[in-house]
Design a protein around this motif. Structure first.
Motif, mmCIF file in Angstrom:
data_model
loop_
_atom_site.group_PDB
_atom_site.id
_atom_site.type_symbol
_atom_site.label_atom_id
_atom_site.label_comp_id
_atom_site.label_asym_id
_atom_site.label_seq_id
_atom_site.Cartn_x
_atom_site.Cartn_y
_atom_site.Cartn_z
ATOM 1 N N UNK A 57 5.380 -4.881 7.942
ATOM 2 C CA UNK A 57 4.428 -5.360 9.065
ATOM 3 C C UNK A 57 4.731 -6.757 8.789
ATOM 4 N N UNK A 58 4.565 -7.641 9.960
ATOM 5 C CA UNK A 58 4.660 -9.061 9.988
ATOM 6 C C UNK A 58 3.731 -9.297 10.857
ATOM 7 N N UNK A 59 2.829 -10.491 10.382
ATOM 8 C CA UNK A 59 1.620 -11.134 11.022
ATOM 9 C C UNK A 59 0.665 -9.777 11.439
ATOM 10 N N UNK A 60 0.663 -8.788 10.879
ATOM 11 C CA UNK A 60 -0.458 -7.453 11.208
ATOM 12 C C UNK A 60 0.379 -6.579 11.900
ATOM 13 N N UNK A 61 1.569 -6.742 12.388
ATOM 14 C CA UNK A 61 2.289 -5.877 13.387
ATOM 15 C C UNK A 61 3.302 -4.889 12.747
ATOM 16 N N UNK A 62 3.565 -3.808 13.155
ATOM 17 C CA UNK A 62 4.740 -3.124 12.623
ATOM 18 C C UNK A 62 6.246 -3.996 13.133
ATOM 19 N N UNK A 63 6.848 -3.965 12.160
ATOM 20 C CA UNK A 63 8.173 -4.906 12.689
ATOM 21 C C UNK A 63 9.386 -3.889 12.584
ATOM 22 N N UNK A 64 9.791 -3.358 11.126
ATOM 23 C CA UNK A 64 10.807 -2.562 10.947
ATOM 24 C C UNK A 64 10.432 -1.621 9.478
ATOM 25 N N UNK A 65 11.506 -0.778 9.642
ATOM 26 C CA UNK A 65 11.651 0.237 8.374
ATOM 27 C C UNK A 65 12.492 -0.467 7.419
ATOM 28 N N UNK A 66 12.310 -0.116 6.137
ATOM 29 C CA UNK A 66 13.346 -0.310 5.203
ATOM 30 C C UNK A 66 13.241 0.802 4.092
ATOM 31 N N UNK A 67 14.341 0.975 3.477
ATOM 32 C CA UNK A 67 14.378 1.947 2.460
ATOM 33 C C UNK A 67 13.433 1.627 1.145
ATOM 34 N N UNK A 68 13.234 2.619 0.316
ATOM 35 C CA UNK A 68 12.302 2.255 -0.851
ATOM 36 C C UNK A 68 13.224 1.412 -1.825
ATOM 37 N N UNK A 69 14.535 1.879 -1.830
ATOM 38 C CA UNK A 69 15.613 1.217 -2.855
ATOM 39 C C UNK A 69 15.814 -0.418 -2.643
ATOM 40 N N UNK A 70 15.381 -0.574 -1.414
ATOM 41 C CA UNK A 70 15.841 -2.014 -1.058
ATOM 42 C C UNK A 70 14.480 -3.011 -0.822
ATOM 43 N N UNK A 71 13.337 -2.291 -0.748
ATOM 44 C CA UNK A 71 12.125 -2.841 -0.338
ATOM 45 C C UNK A 71 11.889 -4.168 -1.351
ATOM 46 N N UNK A 72 12.038 -4.186 -2.651
ATOM 47 C CA UNK A 72 11.551 -5.461 -3.335
ATOM 48 C C UNK A 72 12.363 -6.734 -2.690
ATOM 49 N N UNK A 89 0.832 -1.222 -0.086
ATOM 50 C CA UNK A 89 -0.058 -0.075 0.041
ATOM 51 C C UNK A 89 0.902 1.195 0.072
ATOM 52 N N UNK A 90 0.530 2.238 -0.750
ATOM 53 C CA UNK A 90 1.437 3.281 -1.213
ATOM 54 C C UNK A 90 1.430 4.319 -0.133
ATOM 55 N N UNK A 91 0.450 4.201 0.918
ATOM 56 C CA UNK A 91 0.707 5.443 2.008
ATOM 57 C C UNK A 91 -0.121 5.002 3.320
ATOM 58 N N UNK A 92 -0.312 5.542 4.182
ATOM 59 C CA UNK A 92 -0.573 5.210 5.537
ATOM 60 C C UNK A 92 -2.205 5.430 5.651
ATOM 61 N N UNK A 93 -3.033 5.645 4.723
ATOM 62 C CA UNK A 93 -4.239 5.974 4.904
ATOM 63 C C UNK A 93 -5.112 4.368 5.082
ATOM 64 N N UNK A 94 -4.749 3.499 4.117
ATOM 65 C CA UNK A 94 -5.221 2.216 4.331
ATOM 66 C C UNK A 94 -4.273 1.268 4.469
ATOM 67 N N UNK A 95 -3.099 1.685 4.553
ATOM 68 C CA UNK A 95 -1.848 0.470 4.622
ATOM 69 C C UNK A 95 -1.879 0.002 5.784
ATOM 70 N N UNK A 96 -1.777 0.527 7.248
ATOM 71 C CA UNK A 96 -1.877 -0.116 8.398
ATOM 72 C C UNK A 96 -3.010 -1.190 8.488
ATOM 73 N N UNK A 97 -4.159 -0.743 8.166
ATOM 74 C CA UNK A 97 -5.134 -1.593 8.228
ATOM 75 C C UNK A 97 -5.381 -2.727 7.362
ATOM 76 N N UNK A 98 -4.857 -2.553 6.155
ATOM 77 C CA UNK A 98 -4.596 -3.644 5.195
ATOM 78 C C UNK A 98 -3.536 -4.756 5.754
ATOM 79 N N UNK A 99 -2.568 -4.284 6.227
ATOM 80 C CA UNK A 99 -1.440 -4.732 6.976
ATOM 81 C C UNK A 99 -2.000 -5.814 8.081
ATOM 82 N N UNK A 100 -3.009 -5.289 8.819
ATOM 83 C CA UNK A 100 -3.380 -6.234 9.988
ATOM 84 C C UNK A 100 -3.945 -7.515 9.422
ATOM 85 N N UNK A 101 -4.521 -7.710 8.291
ATOM 86 C CA UNK A 101 -5.070 -8.893 7.759
ATOM 87 C C UNK A 101 -4.239 -9.736 6.852
#
Length: 373
Positions: A336-351, A308-320
């Motif tokens: 997010x892992x199993x619906x919970x915030x886990x760690x940040x990564x840079x856009x360059x390495x996200x794939x 998800x591109x931004x925080x409008x729906x991203x956290x909610x979708x990640x919960x499921x």
């Protein structure tokens, strides 16, 4: 059988049908809805056909159909059957002897068309061959090739004509004490197909093969098939499906699985939930999803991933979802892992990082499944 009983508003009550076997694949009787496709290579080119069958099987095809228009194709079929990891259905039109040859060549199922296979004596020979070689039969009614007497009776292809055609042929098989059959009533028109299948489902307990025939190209055919097959499957109708596209057969398999996955009827591989993107996106969603779809094709374990591109729906979708990524600011996003915030990564390495997380989660799911056996 009900699907998703925890959430009754998502329940699908599948129509009860008897079961037949297509090789080692059960069809009907509560078995998982199988996905089929059909090769578009020259069957006489056994090497090319086998290569296509293997690609389709790798994509998830449970059953593959091969056209057998002539004697040379019947001869090639023997090698194709021998090399195929999935059951092969022989597609027969006009020449009933091709059915006899295909049964002898090892086909798991014979697809015959009531409108063009011939008289009852020929059908009797086909039934004898099927019995002798352990084949099932699909009665394949098609709106474009209905029998002349039915077109004269009904004046045009209609649901009643298609169902009557199917039952005329069911009687021929049953009169020959043959019951290992499934049936389809296909048309290129979504309304005609849906109406015919609904009447058919009410009138027989035979397993039903779903399809919208000659649906069109990849985009238009996918949409037409999703509407037609999706509605029937939602009603609980259908034991095996084939999406007919003017495209690579592998695409038919992918679309078929996506239709089943969207209804919770089959689960295979990564279900990616992604937004269409907008000016709020913290990274290029479209290119990222395209890259992930290709990079994750090898994952067969059923699991979910939200992008998800931004925080409008991203956290909610990640919960499921099993794994999630939500765009943030300053070139970083949240994993997010199993619906919970886990760690940040840079856009360059996200794939790369997301692929690693998905592979790790798939391994974890598989390990738990093995331990539970």
């Amino acid at each position: 059988m009900s699907i998703n009983e925890v959430r009754p508003w998502r329940s699908i009550y599948r129509r009860e049908s008897r079961q037949v076997m297509v090789g080692n694949v059960p069809v009907g009787g509560g078995a998982p809805i199988s996905v089929q496709t059909m090769t578009n290579t020259a069957t006489t080119d056994a090497k090319a056909t086998i290569e296509q069958v293997l690609r389709c099987a790798e994509a998830g095809a449970d059953i593959v159909r091969v056209s057998v228009p002539d004697e040379a194709s019947s001869k090639a079929l023997k090698e194709i059957v021998r090399e195929s990891p999935v059951p092969i259905v022989a597609d027969i039109h006009f020449h009933y002897k091709r059915a006899l040859e295909s049964a002898e060549a090892g086909a798991a199922c014979l697809r015959i068309n009531p409108g063009n296979i011939g008289d009852s004596a020929r059908v009797k020979e086909v039934v004898r061959a099927a019995k002798d070689h352990g084949c099932s039969i699909r009665i394949g009614v098609n709106a474009g090739s209905l029998e002349k007497h039915l077109l004269e009776k009904y004046r045009e292809p209609c649901p009643e004509a298609m169902v009557e055609s199917g039952f005329d042929h069911i009687k021929l098989l049953q009169d020959n004490d043959f019951h290992e059959f499934k049936i389809s009533c296909k048309a290129s028109d979504v309304f005609l197909s849906a109406a015919a299948y609904q009447q058919l489902a009410d009138a027989t307990d035979a397993p039903i093969h779903l399809g919208i025939t000659e649906a069109g190209g990849l985009t238009s055919g996918t949409i037409k098939s999703a509407i037609g097959l999706g509605n029937l499957l939602w009603m609980g109708i259908g034991d095996t499906i084939r999406v007919s596209l003017s495209a690579d057969p592998v695409e038919e398999v992918k679309v078929g699985y996506e239709i089943l996955k969207s209804l919770g009827l089959r689960h295979r591989g990564v279900n990616i939930i992604s937004c269409p993107s907008c000016a709020r996106q913290g990274f290029d969603v479209i290119k990222t999803v395209e890259a992930l779809e290709k990079r994750l094709e090898h994952i067969k374990t059923p699991m979910s991933l939200s992008i998800i591109g931004c925080v409008v729906n991203g956290p909610g979708e990640a919960l499921m979802t099993d794994v999630g990524f939500t765009g943030g600011g300053a070139g970083h996003g949240m994993v997010y892992l199993a619906g919970k915030q886990d760690h940040k990564i840079s856009n360059d390495e996200m794939v790369e990082k997301i692929v690693e997380q998905v592979e790790a989660k798939a391994a974890e799911i598989e390990a738990k499944a093995e331990a539970a056996e």
